[in-house]
Design an enzyme around this catalytic site. Structure first.
Site, PDB file in Angstrom:
ATOM      1  NE  ARG A  48     -10.532 -10.183  -2.145  1.00  0.00           N
ATOM      2  CZ  ARG A  48     -10.903  -9.313  -3.085  1.00  0.00           C
ATOM      3  NH1 ARG A  48     -11.184  -9.739  -4.303  1.00  0.00           N
ATOM      4  NH2 ARG A  48     -10.987  -8.014  -2.824  1.00  0.00           N
ATOM      5  CE  LYS A  74      -3.981  -1.806   2.629  1.00  0.00           C
ATOM      6  NZ  LYS A  74      -4.972  -1.725   1.562  1.00  0.00           N
TER       7      LYS A  74
HETATM    8  N1  BES Z   1      -8.210  -3.832   4.254  1.00  0.00           N
HETATM    9  C1  BES Z   1      -8.332  -3.450   2.890  1.00  0.00           C
HETATM   10  C2  BES Z   1      -9.640  -2.716   2.592  1.00  0.00           C
HETATM   11  C3  BES Z   1      -9.764  -1.343   3.194  1.00  0.00           C
HETATM   12  C4  BES Z   1      -9.265  -0.248   2.528  1.00  0.00           C
HETATM   13  C5  BES Z   1     -10.394  -1.171   4.403  1.00  0.00           C
HETATM   14  C6  BES Z   1      -9.405   1.014   3.084  1.00  0.00           C
HETATM   15  C7  BES Z   1     -10.530   0.094   4.969  1.00  0.00           C
HETATM   16  C8  BES Z   1     -10.025   1.183   4.306  1.00  0.00           C
HETATM   17  C9  BES Z   1      -8.283  -4.684   1.999  1.00  0.00           C
HETATM   18  O1  BES Z   1      -7.470  -5.716   2.446  1.00  0.00           O
HETATM   19  C10 BES Z   1      -7.702  -4.251   0.697  1.00  0.00           C
HETATM   20  O2  BES Z   1      -6.581  -3.869   0.663  1.00  0.00           O
HETATM   21  N2  BES Z   1      -8.510  -4.318  -0.363  1.00  0.00           N
HETATM   22  C11 BES Z   1      -8.089  -3.931  -1.651  1.00  0.00           C
HETATM   23  C12 BES Z   1      -8.565  -4.966  -2.638  1.00  0.00           C
HETATM   24  C13 BES Z   1      -7.968  -4.827  -4.014  1.00  0.00           C
HETATM   25  C14 BES Z   1      -6.490  -5.114  -3.979  1.00  0.00           C
HETATM   26  C15 BES Z   1      -8.657  -5.788  -4.942  1.00  0.00           C
HETATM   27  C16 BES Z   1      -8.681  -2.564  -1.958  1.00  0.00           C
HETATM   28  O3  BES Z   1      -9.822  -2.312  -1.560  1.00  0.00           O
HETATM   29  O4  BES Z   1      -7.995  -1.754  -2.558  1.00  0.00           O
HETATM   30 MN    MN Z   2      -5.464  -5.489   1.878  1.00  0.00          MN
END
Ligand code: BES
Ligand code: MN
Ligand code: ZN
Length: 490
Positions: free
Chosen positions: A343, A269
């Site tokens: 997931r 990230k």
């Molecule tokens: N934990 C995150 C989702 C999230 C993002 C929660 C911001 C709260 C605030 C999750 O694990 C994630 O990173 N999801 C990705 C999925 C993508 C890589 C398909 C996302 O939402 O960008």
């Molecule tokens: Mn994530």
């Protein structure tokens, strides 16, 4: 400090308290019994302060006489609109403003419409006061906790109101535990530390707790948990909590995402994207919190909590984009983005819930940024495989005063998850990310009625609002308690 609640059938002027919190309706109409306790000229004071009696407004005034308790006017708006959600909300506003008083008396319950469900309103009052006064102070060198320690509900009490206040206090205590866990820095809540905190919370609360260590997780072939967890020095855990009251006929499974920190892994990230990622275990915290109060609340059906705990980190041992994992139910998954990790661990947990014979499943997960794009910071996305079960979850959320809204699981989008090398890949296309995440989870629930709450938005609040306080919210605890309390096999 926990607030205690009691009732007293005395006029507000006779209550032995430090502060009287009393309702004022829209257009500055004083609520029942207020006239006698406010100082002379209150109309002018309200006018000069710009206090109109709208919800969220408060006005602190001296008492009618020199030695009388101070008076806090609580705006409640239109009398007919004072439903349980608004009682909770204005109670929280009162608790915030009353922070320096130890003993608070209130006539708020006398202002709810005669036709309203009084016990539900009393429960909401207790939840509102307790949650509005919540603070996370563990790391403050000079903590200034609110002084409020007792709330006295003035007016017609009765045993049902008393029991409802008690219930509200229990629910709020569960929410506060979840908030504390969410607000805890990730460096202090490794999967092992989280599992220990869960065991400590659950001890003596009428449930059986099993904690799987890495060897047990390997033996159980939880490939999603192992894969996501392998990049961190803090090894994964899997907590299973069973509540099995005598005479239970049906079984509800609760699954909570427990990523104690989500760096994204090798699909790293951004710096700002990581700032809030200690909260990526909010689903897990909510499930443990709920499991901890089922016995005390007298829930009659069997409830089993499944809590996979991992830290998602980049390192020389981390899973790579392109790696293939085998989930507990035998499905293979090509990991194309290591940041779509929730997931993967949920897939193992859902597989176990199905194997254990759950009659219905609900999972709670901070799963996608896409869900926040769709519904914003305060509303959870609700998806599911079974209309009546989804409706049961929606009704529970409604009663609990937590905002959820349905999203579809379009069969047309399922092929976005087709992989060239494995049964599935862990990401879909550029759009509809909350839905493809839901479709991914659906692959692991078979025919069991299942509902999925994407709580990425409401798990955390960016400011104080109603009963929520900036930081972890404990979202889902109230909904899952309502759901368990009235669970019917769908
Ligand atoms: N934990 C995150 C989702 C999230 C993002 C929660 C911001 C709260 C605030 C999750 O694990 C994630 O990173 N999801 C990705 C999925 C993508 C890589 C398909 C996302 O939402 O960008
Ligand atoms: Mn994530
Ligand atoms: Zn995550």
């Amino acid at each position: 400090m926990a607030i205690t609640f009691r009732t007293a059938a005395v006029a507000p002027g006779r209550a032995d308290v430090d502060l009287l919190a009393v309702p004022v309706f829209a257009e500055r109409r004083l609520g029942p019994g207020v006239e006698a306790v406010v100082p002379p000229g209150v109309e002018v004071l309200m006018d000069r302060a710009g206090f109109a009696g709208k919800p969220d407004e408060t006005l602190l005034l001296p008492g009618a006489e020199a030695d009388a308790p101070a008076v806090l006017l609580i705006g409640v708006g239109d009398p007919a609109g004072l439903d349980t959600a608004r009682v909770r909300r204005v109670s929280a506003a009162a608790a915030r403003r009353a922070a320096r008083a130890a003993r608070v008396g209130t006539t708020l319950l006398e202002a709810v419409p005669a036709a309203a469900d009084r016990p539900a309103a009393a429960q909401a009052l207790a939840e509102g006061f307790a949650l509005g006064a919540y603070r996370y102070l563990a790391h403050k060198s000079r903590p200034e906790p609110p002084a409020i320690s007792e709330v006295v509900v003035l007016g017609r009490g009765g045993s049902r109101v008393h029991a409802a206040l008690e219930r509200g206090a229990i629910v709020a205590d569960a929410v506060a535990w979840a908030r504390d866990m969410v607000n805890t820095p990730a460096g202090e809540k490794s999967p092992a530390a989280f599992a220990r905190a869960a065991q400590a919370r659950l001890r003596g609360r009428g449930v059986r707790v099993e904690v799987m260590d890495p060897a047990a997780i390997r033996a159980a072939r939880l490939g999603g948990v192992l894969g996501v967890g392998q990049g961190s020095r803090q090894s994964p855990r899997f907590v299973k909590v069973t509540y099995a009251p005598a005479g239970a006929r049906h079984s509800l499974a609760l699954v909570g995402k427990g990523v104690v920190f989500d760096s994204g892994g090798l699909s790293l990230k951004t710096a700002s994207g990581m700032e809030t990622m200690k909260t990526d275990m909010s689903g897990a915290a909510a499930v443990v919190a709920v499991m901890s109060v089922l016995a005390e609340l007298g829930v009659r059906q069997r409830v089993v909590g499944y809590v996979p705990l991992v830290e998602n980190m980049p390192s020389g041992s981390a899973m790579r984009p392109g790696d293939v994992l085998r989930i507990r139910n035998g499905t293979t998954v090509e990991v194309l983005n290591t940041d779509a990790e929730g997931r993967l661990i949920l897939a193992d947990a859902l597989s176990l819930a199905v194997e254990d014979g759950a009659d219905a499943i609900v999972d709670l997960a901070t799963l996608t940024g896409a869900c926040m794009v769709a519904l914003g910071e305060q509303i959870a996305g609700l998806m599911g495989s079974h209309d009546r079960w989804r409706d049961q979850v929606r009704a529970a959320a409604e009663r609990a005063g937590e905002r959820v809204w349905p999203l579809p699981l379009p069969p047309e989008y399922r092929r976005q998850l087709d992989s060239e090398v494995a049964d599935l890949k862990n990401i879909g296309g550029s759009y509809g990310g909350a839905l493809t995440a839901g479709l991914f989870l659906r692959e692991f629930v078979g025919d069991v009625p299942w509902a999925h709450l994407d709580i990425a938005g409401p798990a955390r609040a960016s400011g104080d609002d109603g009963e929520t306080v900036k930081g972890g919210t404990g979202f889902g605890v109230r909904t899952l308690i309502e759901l368990a309390a009235r669970f019917r096999r769908p």
